[in-house]
Design a protein around this motif. Structure first.
Motif, PDB file in Angstrom:
ATOM      1  N   LYS A  37       0.860  -1.086   0.026  1.00 56.18           N
ATOM      2  CA  LYS A  37       0.035  -0.072  -0.009  1.00 56.18           C
ATOM      3  C   LYS A  37       0.767   1.259   0.048  1.00 56.18           C
ATOM      4  O   LYS A  37       1.815   1.246   0.528  1.00 56.18           O
ATOM      5  N   ARG A  38       0.431   2.141  -0.618  1.00 56.49           N
ATOM      6  CA  ARG A  38       1.100   3.707  -0.745  1.00 56.49           C
ATOM      7  C   ARG A  38       1.116   4.235   0.745  1.00 56.49           C
ATOM      8  O   ARG A  38       0.092   4.177   1.278  1.00 56.49           O
ATOM      9  N   ARG A  39       2.100   4.662   1.057  1.00 54.22           N
ATOM     10  CA  ARG A  39       2.178   5.403   2.560  1.00 54.22           C
ATOM     11  C   ARG A  39       1.211   6.577   2.412  1.00 54.22           C
ATOM     12  O   ARG A  39       1.323   7.358   1.684  1.00 54.22           O
ATOM     13  N   ALA A  40       0.390   6.732   3.525  1.00 55.64           N
ATOM     14  CA  ALA A  40      -0.463   7.956   3.566  1.00 55.64           C
ATOM     15  C   ALA A  40       0.641   9.213   3.743  1.00 55.64           C
ATOM     16  O   ALA A  40       1.438   9.153   4.524  1.00 55.64           O
ATOM     17  N   ASP A  41       0.269  10.557   3.446  1.00 58.95           N
ATOM     18  CA  ASP A  41       0.990  11.627   3.719  1.00 58.95           C
ATOM     19  C   ASP A  41       0.995  11.902   5.333  1.00 58.95           C
ATOM     20  O   ASP A  41       0.100  11.771   5.939  1.00 58.95           O
ATOM     21  N   ASP A  42       2.202  11.968   5.979  1.00 59.22           N
ATOM     22  CA  ASP A  42       2.447  12.322   7.109  1.00 59.22           C
ATOM     23  C   ASP A  42       1.620  13.298   8.035  1.00 59.22           C
ATOM     24  O   ASP A  42       0.980  13.272   8.879  1.00 59.22           O
ATOM     25  N   ARG A  43       1.587  14.312   7.202  1.00 56.11           N
ATOM     26  CA  ARG A  43       0.999  15.505   7.767  1.00 56.11           C
ATOM     27  C   ARG A  43      -0.480  15.410   7.632  1.00 56.11           C
ATOM     28  O   ARG A  43      -1.303  15.775   8.544  1.00 56.11           O
ATOM     29  N   ALA A  44      -1.155  14.638   6.735  1.00 60.53           N
ATOM     30  CA  ALA A  44      -2.580  14.442   6.897  1.00 60.53           C
ATOM     31  C   ALA A  44      -2.950  13.281   7.982  1.00 60.53           C
ATOM     32  O   ALA A  44      -3.805  13.398   8.487  1.00 60.53           O
ATOM     33  N   VAL A  45      -2.189  12.366   8.192  1.00 57.99           N
ATOM     34  CA  VAL A  45      -2.334  11.349   9.490  1.00 57.99           C
ATOM     35  C   VAL A  45      -1.965  12.222  10.603  1.00 57.99           C
ATOM     36  O   VAL A  45      -2.925  12.027  11.664  1.00 57.99           O
ATOM     37  N   LEU A  46      -1.304  13.046  10.946  1.00 59.80           N
ATOM     38  CA  LEU A  46      -1.342  13.859  12.139  1.00 59.80           C
ATOM     39  C   LEU A  46      -2.379  14.812  12.140  1.00 59.80           C
ATOM     40  O   LEU A  46      -2.900  14.770  13.391  1.00 59.80           O
ATOM     41  N   ALA A  47      -3.124  15.414  10.987  1.00 59.83           N
ATOM     42  CA  ALA A  47      -4.366  16.056  11.200  1.00 59.83           C
ATOM     43  C   ALA A  47      -5.337  15.122  11.536  1.00 59.83           C
ATOM     44  O   ALA A  47      -6.334  15.686  12.360  1.00 59.83           O
ATOM     45  N   ALA A  48      -5.318  14.006  11.158  1.00 65.18           N
ATOM     46  CA  ALA A  48      -6.492  12.946  11.280  1.00 65.18           C
ATOM     47  C   ALA A  48      -6.528  12.417  12.913  1.00 65.18           C
ATOM     48  O   ALA A  48      -7.245  12.605  13.537  1.00 65.18           O
ATOM     49  N   ILE A  49      -5.249  12.419  13.520  1.00 65.67           N
ATOM     50  CA  ILE A  49      -5.128  12.039  14.774  1.00 65.67           C
ATOM     51  C   ILE A  49      -5.347  13.311  15.620  1.00 65.67           C
ATOM     52  O   ILE A  49      -6.295  13.098  16.707  1.00 65.67           O
ATOM     53  N   ALA A  50      -5.214  14.662  15.255  1.00 66.58           N
ATOM     54  CA  ALA A  50      -5.670  15.692  15.889  1.00 66.58           C
ATOM     55  C   ALA A  50      -6.960  15.858  16.058  1.00 66.58           C
ATOM     56  O   ALA A  50      -7.651  16.199  17.193  1.00 66.58           O
ATOM     57  N   TYR A  51      -7.786  15.649  14.689  1.00 64.28           N
ATOM     58  CA  TYR A  51      -9.132  15.674  14.837  1.00 64.28           C
ATOM     59  C   TYR A  51      -9.745  14.717  15.496  1.00 64.28           C
ATOM     60  O   TYR A  51     -10.819  15.009  15.923  1.00 64.28           O
ATOM     61  N   MET A  52      -9.390  13.485  15.565  1.00 61.38           N
ATOM     62  CA  MET A  52      -9.862  12.205  16.256  1.00 61.38           C
ATOM     63  C   MET A  52      -9.923  12.489  18.030  1.00 61.38           C
ATOM     64  O   MET A  52     -10.821  12.316  18.582  1.00 61.38           O
ATOM     65  N   VAL A  53      -8.640  13.089  18.094  1.00 66.01           N
ATOM     66  CA  VAL A  53      -8.543  13.442  19.676  1.00 66.01           C
ATOM     67  C   VAL A  53      -9.682  14.558  20.139  1.00 66.01           C
ATOM     68  O   VAL A  53     -10.363  14.555  21.044  1.00 66.01           O
ATOM     69  N   GLN A  54      -9.845  15.541  19.064  1.00 65.69           N
ATOM     70  CA  GLN A  54     -10.890  16.710  19.474  1.00 65.69           C
ATOM     71  C   GLN A  54     -12.009  16.329  19.252  1.00 65.69           C
ATOM     72  O   GLN A  54     -12.961  16.578  20.324  1.00 65.69           O
ATOM     73  N   ALA A  55     -12.509  15.491  18.501  1.00 67.05           N
ATOM     74  CA  ALA A  55     -13.920  15.014  18.182  1.00 67.05           C
ATOM     75  C   ALA A  55     -14.233  13.923  19.171  1.00 67.05           C
ATOM     76  O   ALA A  55     -15.393  13.687  19.291  1.00 67.05           O
ATOM     77  N   GLY A  56     -13.248  13.158  19.555  1.00 66.09           N
ATOM     78  CA  GLY A  56     -13.584  11.895  20.193  1.00 66.09           C
ATOM     79  C   GLY A  56     -14.193  10.724  19.636  1.00 66.09           C
ATOM     80  O   GLY A  56     -14.882   9.984  20.229  1.00 66.09           O
ATOM     81  N   CYS A  57     -14.093  10.746  18.233  1.00 65.80           N
ATOM     82  CA  CYS A  57     -14.333   9.720  17.432  1.00 65.80           C
ATOM     83  C   CYS A  57     -13.486   8.625  17.233  1.00 65.80           C
ATOM     84  O   CYS A  57     -12.288   8.774  17.469  1.00 65.80           O
ATOM     85  N   SER A  58     -14.045   7.255  16.693  1.00 58.40           N
ATOM     86  CA  SER A  58     -13.182   6.361  16.376  1.00 58.40           C
ATOM     87  C   SER A  58     -12.289   6.427  15.217  1.00 58.40           C
ATOM     88  O   SER A  58     -12.665   7.190  14.346  1.00 58.40           O
ATOM     89  N   TRP A  59     -11.366   5.624  14.977  1.00 58.15           N
ATOM     90  CA  TRP A  59     -10.468   5.873  13.625  1.00 58.15           C
ATOM     91  C   TRP A  59     -11.546   5.562  12.586  1.00 58.15           C
ATOM     92  O   TRP A  59     -11.258   6.003  11.461  1.00 58.15           O
ATOM     93  N   ARG A  60     -12.201   4.542  12.506  1.00 58.40           N
ATOM     94  CA  ARG A  60     -12.872   4.112  11.304  1.00 58.40           C
ATOM     95  C   ARG A  60     -14.147   5.029  11.045  1.00 58.40           C
ATOM     96  O   ARG A  60     -14.509   5.087   9.962  1.00 58.40           O
ATOM     97  N   LYS A  61     -14.358   6.152  11.923  1.00 57.46           N
ATOM     98  CA  LYS A  61     -15.431   6.971  11.465  1.00 57.46           C
ATOM     99  C   LYS A  61     -14.825   8.327  10.984  1.00 57.46           C
ATOM    100  O   LYS A  61     -15.564   9.327  10.745  1.00 57.46           O
TER     101      LYS A  61
END
Length: 68
Positions: A37-61
């Motif tokens: 699999k192609r590696r995801a953009d590192d900054r996009a992954v960081l943004a997703a983690i920050a969003y997940m922590v703030q929103a309190g949602c699961s990774w799959r959502k």
């Protein structure tokens, strides 16, 4: 759509956060055999983690269209 993605990344992983986090992320290993699999953009992954922590949602959502 690309502008929306860039805006989300800038919102959830701003320059000052990225400047701190980027040196901590290991460099992607070269895959001489190819495939996989192609590696995801590192900054996009960081943004997703920050969003997940703030929103309190699961990774799959996470909205895949915005964070990949």
């Amino acid at each position: 759509m690309a502008d929306v993605v860039e805006d989300m990344i800038q919102t959830w992983a701003p320059e000052d956060l990225w400047a701190v986090a980027q040196p901590l992320i290991p460099v992607a290993a070269k895959r001489p055999q190819g495939g996989g699999k192609r590696r995801a953009d590192d900054r996009a992954v960081l943004a997703a983690i920050a969003y997940m922590v703030q929103a309190g949602c699961s990774w799959r959502k996470l909205p895949a269209a915005l964070f990949g």
